[in-house]
Design an enzyme around this catalytic site. Structure first.
Site, PDB file in Angstrom:
ATOM      1  N   LYS A   1      10.099   5.769  -0.271  1.00  0.00           N
ATOM      2  CA  LYS A   1       8.941   5.127   0.363  1.00  0.00           C
ATOM      3  C   LYS A   1       8.811   3.690  -0.138  1.00  0.00           C
ATOM      4  O   LYS A   1       8.624   3.447  -1.331  1.00  0.00           O
ATOM      5  CB  LYS A   1       7.673   5.922   0.042  1.00  0.00           C
ATOM      6  CG  LYS A   1       6.373   5.267   0.516  1.00  0.00           C
ATOM      7  CD  LYS A   1       5.161   6.058   0.029  1.00  0.00           C
ATOM      8  CE  LYS A   1       3.869   5.307   0.286  1.00  0.00           C
ATOM      9  NZ  LYS A   1       2.689   6.028  -0.276  1.00  0.00           N
TER      10      LYS A   1
ATOM     11  N   LYS B   1      -9.045   1.250   1.662  1.00  0.00           N
ATOM     12  CA  LYS B   1      -9.340   1.757   0.322  1.00  0.00           C
ATOM     13  C   LYS B   1     -10.464   0.933  -0.302  1.00  0.00           C
ATOM     14  O   LYS B   1     -10.590  -0.261  -0.011  1.00  0.00           O
ATOM     15  CB  LYS B   1      -8.106   1.629  -0.580  1.00  0.00           C
ATOM     16  CG  LYS B   1      -6.920   2.482  -0.222  1.00  0.00           C
ATOM     17  CD  LYS B   1      -5.763   2.165  -1.175  1.00  0.00           C
ATOM     18  CE  LYS B   1      -4.492   2.910  -0.825  1.00  0.00           C
ATOM     19  NZ  LYS B   1      -4.579   4.343  -1.152  1.00  0.00           N
TER      20      LYS B   1
ATOM     21  N   ASP C   1      -0.470  -1.233  -0.067  1.00  0.00           N
ATOM     22  CA  ASP C   1      -1.208  -0.315   0.787  1.00  0.00           C
ATOM     23  C   ASP C   1      -2.700  -0.595   0.691  1.00  0.00           C
ATOM     24  O   ASP C   1      -3.356  -0.222  -0.270  1.00  0.00           O
ATOM     25  CB  ASP C   1      -0.916   1.141   0.377  1.00  0.00           C
ATOM     26  CG  ASP C   1      -1.647   2.145   1.258  1.00  0.00           C
ATOM     27  OD1 ASP C   1      -2.083   1.761   2.365  1.00  0.00           O
ATOM     28  OD2 ASP C   1      -1.768   3.311   0.843  1.00  0.00           O
TER      29      ASP C   1
ATOM     30  N   GLU D   1      -0.134   6.837   5.247  1.00  0.00           N
ATOM     31  CA  GLU D   1       0.937   6.159   5.991  1.00  0.00           C
ATOM     32  C   GLU D   1       2.322   6.419   5.437  1.00  0.00           C
ATOM     33  O   GLU D   1       3.319   6.331   6.163  1.00  0.00           O
ATOM     34  CB  GLU D   1       0.668   4.650   6.011  1.00  0.00           C
ATOM     35  CG  GLU D   1       1.121   3.860   4.792  1.00  0.00           C
ATOM     36  CD  GLU D   1       0.485   4.299   3.471  1.00  0.00           C
ATOM     37  OE1 GLU D   1       1.150   4.180   2.423  1.00  0.00           O
ATOM     38  OE2 GLU D   1      -0.668   4.771   3.480  1.00  0.00           O
TER      39      GLU D   1
ATOM     40  N   ARG E   1       3.869   9.116   4.493  1.00  0.00           N
ATOM     41  CA  ARG E   1       4.577  10.236   5.131  1.00  0.00           C
ATOM     42  C   ARG E   1       5.073   9.875   6.522  1.00  0.00           C
ATOM     43  O   ARG E   1       6.045  10.445   6.999  1.00  0.00           O
ATOM     44  CB  ARG E   1       3.665  11.458   5.169  1.00  0.00           C
ATOM     45  CG  ARG E   1       2.436  11.322   6.033  1.00  0.00           C
ATOM     46  CD  ARG E   1       1.372  12.366   5.712  1.00  0.00           C
ATOM     47  NE  ARG E   1       0.800  12.133   4.390  1.00  0.00           N
ATOM     48  CZ  ARG E   1      -0.087  12.928   3.820  1.00  0.00           C
ATOM     49  NH1 ARG E   1      -0.513  14.016   4.448  1.00  0.00           N
ATOM     50  NH2 ARG E   1      -0.565  12.651   2.615  1.00  0.00           N
TER      51      ARG E   1
ATOM     52  N   ASP F   1      -4.607   5.821   5.864  1.00  0.00           N
ATOM     53  CA  ASP F   1      -4.209   5.720   4.464  1.00  0.00           C
ATOM     54  C   ASP F   1      -3.198   6.800   4.083  1.00  0.00           C
ATOM     55  O   ASP F   1      -2.765   6.862   2.939  1.00  0.00           O
ATOM     56  CB  ASP F   1      -5.444   5.814   3.556  1.00  0.00           C
ATOM     57  CG  ASP F   1      -5.165   5.321   2.142  1.00  0.00           C
ATOM     58  OD1 ASP F   1      -4.166   4.599   1.949  1.00  0.00           O
ATOM     59  OD2 ASP F   1      -5.942   5.654   1.224  1.00  0.00           O
TER      60      ASP F   1
END
Length: 456
Positions: A222, A234, A227, A306, A308, A304
């Site tokens: 990943k 967040k 993020d 993302e 996966r 959030d």
């Protein structure tokens, strides 16, 4: 690294004794050194280093406490607590490779943005240690740490691609990259959706190395370089460590560097979806339905979740080749940290024998891992009324397990698949590691792969 290891002991080298708690009397220290240790309350406390004075104000040696359990990585303290100079172990050790590695790892410092200090501590290699392999592993761990520690203004998708290319050049591997709207043309719609709001184009980085007829080992990491959480943003406190959200990519690249440097007889492939999950007018939204590379449709319950999504497209590509072993690594869920804390990453596998070997390798090299179940009854928690699945559950339970079950839907042809939900960060200092980015699981995987595919 400020620490170094040498093969031969220099004439001016000073001794270090490793002392288990309560075993000071049996170390072989002379009477003066023994008296000094006792006078300073030293009794083998784990991680404590005590310098022993000699004549004329000189240093005659040092002792390191290993605690009751003879902590296997405690030798990392020597790299930061010994004065500059050459040192050697004045006692035999049970695990010479691990002792030497701990020393090198303990000497790691991230100095890209600060002045380098003048620490110069050298340790003679313990008897029986493999210097080449120890330095190979230490270099790989430092690579993973450096990449994770670097902030996103200097480690976005472009810089991550450059890091992959640098490792590839060192080992004569090939790299191809699909960027921007090319992801849509080549059918990687979820990688594109997650990364399209970023200022740098999202991309899929593809490294290949080794003979084409060798067993296929594919690593997927990943590479979310930052993020924000996307439109499900967040809170600021949760964003502070999000430069580490590409920790999976950093770890698989570091593992690949060891595999290539050791010339293991495998056909290696490394796939890194590199994106930034940002907020813009074109950001993907909650309730959007994305069509994955595999053709499965995914309703977005939360932007959030993302990681996966980008992994799913990369895993679908990897799975097409039917690799012998397919491993993905990701800083995927906070639920994994709630369950097992920051130091013990969970892993999941569809192969019991492989999972057993991972656990065995984890213990062998003191690289903690813990198997968690792919509990199929929880798979229904990912159901959606408008798509084949949702990217999150609604009840918040078993978050790491359901994330693994989500990824499993995109793997079907690989003979062995394993998913590692790593944290990629040390929140507190350890003897072998400062606070900051960390390699997790890759030393165990390298040990396992060396045993399965020994170099010829």
């Amino acid at each position: 690294m400020a620490s170094e290891i040498k093969g031969k002991k220099p004439a001016h080298s000073k001794p270090v004794w490793l002392v288990q708690k309560g075993a000071l009397e049996s170390t072989g220290l002379d009477s003066a050194a023994l008296a000094w240790a006792k006078a300073n309350g030293f009794d083998g406390q784990s991680g404590r280093v005590l310098i022993i004075p000699g004549e004329n104000g000189q240093i005659s040696g040092a002792v390191l406490g290993t605690g009751k359990d003879d902590s296997r990585l405690v030798a990392g303290k020597l790299a930061t607590c010994l004065p500059n100079g050459c040192w050697h172990l004045a006692c035999s050790v049970n695990e010479p490779d691990l002792t030497a590695l701990a020393f090198l790892l303990g000497g790691y410092k991230f100095t890209r943005y600060t002045k380098k200090d003048d620490v110069d501590v050298t340790l003679t290699l313990p008897d029986g240690a493999d210097k080449t392999d120890v330095k190979r592993v230490a270099k790989a761990v430092a690579l993973a740490r450096d990449l994770i520690n670097t902030p996103t203004n200097d480690m976005g998708p472009e810089a991550l691609e450059a890091a992959v290319r640098k490792v590839a050049d060192e080992h004569k591997a090939s790299v191809s990259v699909i960027r921007g709207d090319g992801l849509l043309k080549k059918n990687f719609p979820m990688i594109h959706a997650v990364g399209r709001a970023g200022s740098e184009e999202p991309r899929l980085i593809d490294l290949e190395w080794g003979k084409k007829d060798a067993p296929k080992v594919t690593l997927v990491g990943k590479g979310v370089c930052f993020d924000t959480g996307g439109l499900d943003i967040k809170p600021s406190s949760s964003m502070l460590l999000m430069k580490k959200d590409m920790g999976g990519a950093a770890n698989v690249l570091a593992l690949a560097s060891m595999i290539m440097d050791a010339k293991l007889p495998v056909r290696l492939r490394v796939l890194i979806p590199a994106v930034e999950n940002s907020i813009s007018a074109n950001a993907f939204r909650p309730s959007d339905v994305l069509t994955s590379r595999k053709g499965l449709t995914v309703e977005i319950g939360n932007t959030d979740a993302e990681g996966r999504l980008v992994l799913a497209d990369a895993l679908a590509l990897a799975d097409d080749e039917e690799p012998e072993i397919l491993v993905d690594m990701a800083t995927l869920t906070g639920a994994a940290r709630v369950a097992l804390g920051p130091d013990l990453p969970p892993f999941y596998s569809n192969d019991d024998a492989f999972a057993f070997d991972v656990a065995k390798a984890s213990e062998a090299v003191a690289d903690p891992l813990w198997r968690m179940p792919l509990w199929q009854p929880y798979d229904t928690k990912l159901s959606s009324r408008v798509a084949d699945m949702n990217n999150v559950t609604t009840d918040g339970f078993a978050g790491s397990i359901t994330a693994a079950l989500f990824l499993q839907r995109f793997v079907g042809k690989a003979k062995i698949w394993a998913h590692f939900d790593i944290f990629g960060w040390n929140p507190i200092e350890k003897p072998h590691a400062p606070i900051g980015g960390e390699a997790q699981g890759i030393r165990a995987l390298y040990h396992l792969l060396k045993e399965r595919f020994p170099a010829k």
